[in-house]
Design a protein around this motif. Structure first.
Motif, PDB file in Angstrom:
ATOM      1  N   GLY A  90       4.704 -13.332   8.689  1.00 49.46           N
ATOM      2  CA  GLY A  90       5.960 -13.321   7.968  1.00 49.46           C
ATOM      3  C   GLY A  90       6.377 -12.063   7.242  1.00 49.46           C
ATOM      4  N   ASP A  91       7.174 -12.254   6.246  1.00 47.38           N
ATOM      5  CA  ASP A  91       7.734 -11.169   5.446  1.00 47.38           C
ATOM      6  C   ASP A  91       6.783 -10.840   4.313  1.00 47.38           C
ATOM      7  OD1 ASP A  91       9.920 -11.401   7.058  1.00 47.38           O
ATOM      8  OD2 ASP A  91      11.052 -12.624   5.654  1.00 47.38           O
ATOM      9  N   ARG A  92       5.901  -9.924   4.553  1.00 46.65           N
ATOM     10  CA  ARG A  92       4.953  -9.505   3.533  1.00 46.65           C
ATOM     11  C   ARG A  92       5.339  -8.121   3.035  1.00 46.65           C
ATOM     12  NH1 ARG A  92       0.547 -12.915   2.118  1.00 46.65           N
ATOM     13  NH2 ARG A  92       0.837 -14.749   3.371  1.00 46.65           N
ATOM     14  N   PHE A  93       4.954  -7.824   1.821  1.00 47.76           N
ATOM     15  CA  PHE A  93       5.250  -6.529   1.223  1.00 47.76           C
ATOM     16  C   PHE A  93       3.999  -5.661   1.243  1.00 47.76           C
ATOM     17  CE2 PHE A  93       8.512  -9.237  -0.423  1.00 47.76           C
ATOM     18  CZ  PHE A  93       9.625  -8.426  -0.480  1.00 47.76           C
ATOM     19  N   VAL A  94       4.205  -4.376   1.490  1.00 49.49           N
ATOM     20  CA  VAL A  94       3.118  -3.397   1.481  1.00 49.49           C
ATOM     21  C   VAL A  94       3.557  -2.221   0.620  1.00 49.49           C
ATOM     22  CG1 VAL A  94       2.233  -4.041   3.752  1.00 49.49           C
ATOM     23  CG2 VAL A  94       3.954  -2.246   3.564  1.00 49.49           C
ATOM     24  N   ILE A  95       2.601  -1.386   0.297  1.00 46.28           N
ATOM     25  CA  ILE A  95       2.877  -0.138  -0.416  1.00 46.28           C
ATOM     26  C   ILE A  95       2.519   0.996   0.529  1.00 46.28           C
ATOM     27  CG2 ILE A  95       2.246   1.323  -2.370  1.00 46.28           C
ATOM     28  CD1 ILE A  95       1.535  -1.283  -3.871  1.00 46.28           C
ATOM     29  N   GLN A  96       3.439   1.910   0.721  1.00 51.37           N
ATOM     30  CA  GLN A  96       3.172   3.048   1.599  1.00 51.37           C
ATOM     31  C   GLN A  96       2.729   4.233   0.760  1.00 51.37           C
ATOM     32  OE1 GLN A  96       5.870   3.794   4.838  1.00 51.37           O
ATOM     33  NE2 GLN A  96       5.617   6.004   4.595  1.00 51.37           N
ATOM     34  N   LEU A  97       1.538   4.761   1.112  1.00 47.54           N
ATOM     35  CA  LEU A  97       0.987   5.910   0.392  1.00 47.54           C
ATOM     36  C   LEU A  97       1.274   7.222   1.092  1.00 47.54           C
ATOM     37  CD1 LEU A  97      -2.627   4.849  -0.651  1.00 47.54           C
ATOM     38  CD2 LEU A  97      -0.540   4.733  -1.981  1.00 47.54           C
ATOM     39  N   PHE A  98       1.307   7.200   2.408  1.00 44.36           N
ATOM     40  CA  PHE A  98       1.316   8.446   3.148  1.00 44.36           C
ATOM     41  C   PHE A  98       1.990   8.250   4.498  1.00 44.36           C
ATOM     42  CE2 PHE A  98      -0.761  11.094   6.368  1.00 44.36           C
ATOM     43  CZ  PHE A  98      -0.511  12.352   5.857  1.00 44.36           C
TER      44      PHE A  98
ATOM     45  N   GLN B  41      -6.644  10.144   3.641  1.00 38.89           N
ATOM     46  CA  GLN B  41      -5.975   9.438   2.536  1.00 38.89           C
ATOM     47  C   GLN B  41      -6.615   8.068   2.301  1.00 38.89           C
ATOM     48  OE1 GLN B  41      -3.430  10.137   0.369  1.00 38.89           O
ATOM     49  NE2 GLN B  41      -3.445  12.261   1.068  1.00 38.89           N
ATOM     50  N   ILE B  42      -6.925   7.360   3.385  1.00 35.48           N
ATOM     51  CA  ILE B  42      -7.554   6.033   3.241  1.00 35.48           C
ATOM     52  C   ILE B  42      -8.930   6.159   2.598  1.00 35.48           C
ATOM     53  CG2 ILE B  42      -8.688   4.218   4.588  1.00 35.48           C
ATOM     54  CD1 ILE B  42      -6.259   3.738   6.062  1.00 35.48           C
ATOM     55  N   LYS B  43      -9.698   7.145   3.018  1.00 41.18           N
ATOM     56  CA  LYS B  43     -11.031   7.334   2.426  1.00 41.18           C
ATOM     57  C   LYS B  43     -10.931   7.597   0.928  1.00 41.18           C
ATOM     58  CE  LYS B  43     -13.175   9.114   6.601  1.00 41.18           C
ATOM     59  NZ  LYS B  43     -13.662  10.298   7.300  1.00 41.18           N
ATOM     60  N   ASP B  44      -9.991   8.459   0.545  1.00 43.67           N
ATOM     61  CA  ASP B  44      -9.799   8.751  -0.879  1.00 43.67           C
ATOM     62  C   ASP B  44      -9.334   7.508  -1.635  1.00 43.67           C
ATOM     63  OD1 ASP B  44     -10.495  11.349  -0.319  1.00 43.67           O
ATOM     64  OD2 ASP B  44      -8.419  12.087  -0.246  1.00 43.67           O
ATOM     65  N   TYR B  45      -8.414   6.766  -1.024  1.00 36.93           N
ATOM     66  CA  TYR B  45      -7.862   5.578  -1.662  1.00 36.93           C
ATOM     67  C   TYR B  45      -8.940   4.517  -1.878  1.00 36.93           C
ATOM     68  CZ  TYR B  45      -5.727   1.034  -2.016  1.00 36.93           C
ATOM     69  OH  TYR B  45      -5.425  -0.237  -2.411  1.00 36.93           O
TER      70      TYR B  45
ATOM     71  N   TYR C  63      -1.162   8.058  -7.016  1.00 38.84           N
ATOM     72  CA  TYR C  63      -0.288   8.440  -5.906  1.00 38.84           C
ATOM     73  C   TYR C  63       1.175   8.300  -6.355  1.00 38.84           C
ATOM     74  CZ  TYR C  63      -4.537   7.897  -3.166  1.00 38.84           C
ATOM     75  OH  TYR C  63      -5.810   8.021  -2.678  1.00 38.84           O
ATOM     76  N   PRO C  64       1.746   9.327  -6.993  1.00 38.63           N
ATOM     77  CA  PRO C  64       3.092   9.209  -7.542  1.00 38.63           C
ATOM     78  C   PRO C  64       4.185   9.046  -6.489  1.00 38.63           C
ATOM     79  CG  PRO C  64       2.186  11.400  -7.944  1.00 38.63           C
ATOM     80  CD  PRO C  64       1.122  10.594  -7.327  1.00 38.63           C
ATOM     81  N   SER C  65       3.932   9.422  -5.234  1.00 37.47           N
ATOM     82  CA  SER C  65       4.959   9.290  -4.204  1.00 37.47           C
ATOM     83  C   SER C  65       4.902   7.949  -3.474  1.00 37.47           C
ATOM     84  CB  SER C  65       4.825  10.424  -3.190  1.00 37.47           C
ATOM     85  OG  SER C  65       3.575  10.344  -2.540  1.00 37.47           O
ATOM     86  N   ALA C  66       4.027   7.048  -3.892  1.00 39.31           N
ATOM     87  CA  ALA C  66       3.909   5.733  -3.250  1.00 39.31           C
ATOM     88  C   ALA C  66       5.183   4.927  -3.480  1.00 39.31           C
ATOM     89  CB  ALA C  66       2.709   4.980  -3.807  1.00 39.31           C
ATOM     90  N   PHE C  67       5.546   4.116  -2.485  1.00 38.77           N
ATOM     91  CA  PHE C  67       6.732   3.268  -2.605  1.00 38.77           C
ATOM     92  C   PHE C  67       6.546   2.009  -1.761  1.00 38.77           C
ATOM     93  CE2 PHE C  67       7.448   5.812   1.115  1.00 38.77           C
ATOM     94  CZ  PHE C  67       8.138   4.999   2.001  1.00 38.77           C
TER      95      PHE C  67
END
Length: 129
Positions: free
Chosen positions: A55-63, A73-77, A118-122
């Motif tokens: 369904g309609d799930r929400f995610v956060i995009q880092l990169f 990025q995933i390893k750091d996260y 991660y200030p640019s995450a949205f």
């Protein structure tokens, strides 16, 4: 004779109550039958949840960028946070997505925490499936 009839009355009452109790114990057993499809449906739902295809799930995009940078990025996260992370390919970029949130409120709460590092995450708008 009166005492004998009283004993018989007590003995008869005891026997009748004990037989009622035994009969109730036998009738208290419950037999539950379940359709085989219910177990299969539960297993399918679990697989869909693990693969993030529900369904309609929400995610956060880092990169968004190359595959090598996305892996870094995933390893750091993952060293910092507990939310599940994955790489999603949408031509021509690889995107690092975090979480699988049921609603926007849960995603916003996690975004506040993640934005410290991660200030640019949205939160991108989810696609309907």
């Amino acid at each position: 004779m009166n005492i004998l009839s009283f004993r018989n009355l007590i003995l008869g009452s005891f026997l009748s109550f004990s037989s009622i109790a035994i009969a109730q114990e036998d009738s208290a057993k419950i037999n539950i039958s379940q359709d085989e499809m219910i177990a299969e449906l539960a297993e399918t739902k679990t697989k869909l949840q693990k693969s993030h295809n529900i369904g309609d799930r929400f995610v956060i995009q880092l990169f968004s960028g190359s595959n090598g940078e996305a892996s870094n990025q995933i390893k750091d996260y993952e060293a910092l946070y507990e939310y599940p992370a994955r790489i999603k390919y949408e031509a021509p970029n690889y995107k690092v997505w975090i979480g699988n949130f049921r609603n926007r409120l849960e995603a916003d709460r996690a975004l506040l925490i993640i934005k410290e590092t991660y200030p640019s995450a949205f939160i991108p708008k989810p696609k309907r499936k």
